[in-house]
Design a protein around this motif. Sequence first.
Motif, mmCIF file in Angstrom:
data_model
loop_
_atom_site.group_PDB
_atom_site.id
_atom_site.type_symbol
_atom_site.label_atom_id
_atom_site.label_comp_id
_atom_site.label_asym_id
_atom_site.label_seq_id
_atom_site.Cartn_x
_atom_site.Cartn_y
_atom_site.Cartn_z
ATOM 1 N N THR A 1 33.284 54.085 -9.430
ATOM 2 C CA THR A 1 32.027 54.517 -8.819
ATOM 3 C C THR A 1 30.875 53.749 -9.457
ATOM 4 O OG1 THR A 1 32.929 56.727 -8.456
ATOM 5 C CG2 THR A 1 30.538 56.487 -8.350
ATOM 6 N N ALA B 1 31.784 57.100 -4.022
ATOM 7 C CA ALA B 1 32.835 57.483 -4.970
ATOM 8 C C ALA B 1 34.014 56.530 -4.874
ATOM 9 C CB ALA B 1 33.280 58.915 -4.708
ATOM 10 N N SER C 1 37.911 58.628 -8.671
ATOM 11 C CA SER C 1 37.278 59.948 -8.650
ATOM 12 C C SER C 1 38.199 61.012 -8.071
ATOM 13 C CB SER C 1 35.988 59.898 -7.823
ATOM 14 O OG SER C 1 35.091 58.928 -8.321
#
Length: 470
Positions: free
Chosen positions: A263, A306, A310
């Motif tokens: 990210t 993201a 994640s």
Amino acid sequence: MTFSPSALDLARFQFAFTVSFHIVFPAISIGLASFLAVLEGAWLKTRREVYREMYFFWSKVFALSFGLGVVSGVVMSYQFGTNWAGFADFAGAVTGPLLTYEVLTAFFLEAGFLGIMLFGWRKVSPKAHFGATLMVAVGTLISMFWILSSNSWMQTPQGVRIEDGRIVPEDWWQIVFNPSFPYRLAHMGLAAFLVAALIVCAASAWQLLRKGARESTRRALSLSLWMILVLAPLQIVVGDAHGLNTLKHQPAKIAAIEGLWDTHENGTPLNLFGIPDMKREETRHALEVPRLGSLILTHSWDGKIAGLKSFAPEDRPNATIVFWSFRVMVGLGMLMLLLGVLGALLRRGKRLYESRAFLRFAVAMGPSGLVALLAGWVTTEVGRQPWVVYGLMRTAQGVGPVSAQQLGTSLLLFVVVYFAVFGGGIYYMLKLLGKGPQPVAHHDGRPSSAVPPALEHDALAAALGNTAAR
């Protein structure tokens, strides 16, 4: 090292194989049905013979694709009850009614008016026949509506609750018009029209290269190129909106599509090319453009997206497949836009029908709509994994009580039968496309049949096959 696929692997591959064959023919039918309605409407308004010639020729292609689509679609419903019995038990209260609505609405229109459309020229008035063609076209669009609603609900489910391990509908308006449905419906509709336009364009270009120019062939090429010029950029706009919707509701899919693992806080790069490695959790040999990912996906210079890290490893889709299937779809979309623009430039220079290089390019682009369609569906369905109903039921939970041996045997039979039956159908369709429109026989100022006598049996068989299958 031996490869021993599980029942889940074989069930997924079998469904992917059969649905890939199936989706090709409805896409052609949806696009051609609306094209036929335009052609017949133009004939009614102008009474120009060229539109009637085009209508009769493309109605044969439509009848063949419609029949093949129905036959290939029958298998899909049986798989829900056998290979995917767990999914049917869990979500049948939603998917069952949605597919039933498709039968009660779309099928009645298609089955009720298809015979008039194909064989009613000598039995009904021209306006009544045009009405039948419109009803068939509307029927194909309604069918797409319900199928896309069901699939979209599986991607972005809402309007339900889970009770005793089963889905219970609470709000049908929310179920039908779920968050991703409008975008998927528009995206698929435009894709179907592009599939038909590219086939018409390629067949017309082939006929011009081989046989010289009939007015009906020239007009078909011209109309299809106008469609491509309008639809290709519109599809890009719709695809962008669809991407924003997917980022909101399925962020892991977007991360896989872009091959993003980390990210980025200050702007996300766009990976133009690369090889996503699921084990090493990185995209090898990535060719990045700084911040372009944020600009495209969030419409801001420093938008945050993201990365796959994640999400838990068991919740990640296969980025290697999704990354490349998406780029195949987008790359072909850019070539479609190029085809439309080149056609407009050549039309302006009055060289549209004389440029053999352009005609060869148009022929080569004929299958591109179908390839892009399949690549798009691979992106959608593989990107949804490991969920069969996103966030509610994992794909592994949806498999029925069938063994890997049973699935492997049935898959082998499907492969043999499909390549024999549908391979023959596709070969026949290609032979038909190569012939092009022919002069129409008259009877009291109207054609004697929408389908020449030599092909009436095949078209009738397709129509009857549709009724029996449904």
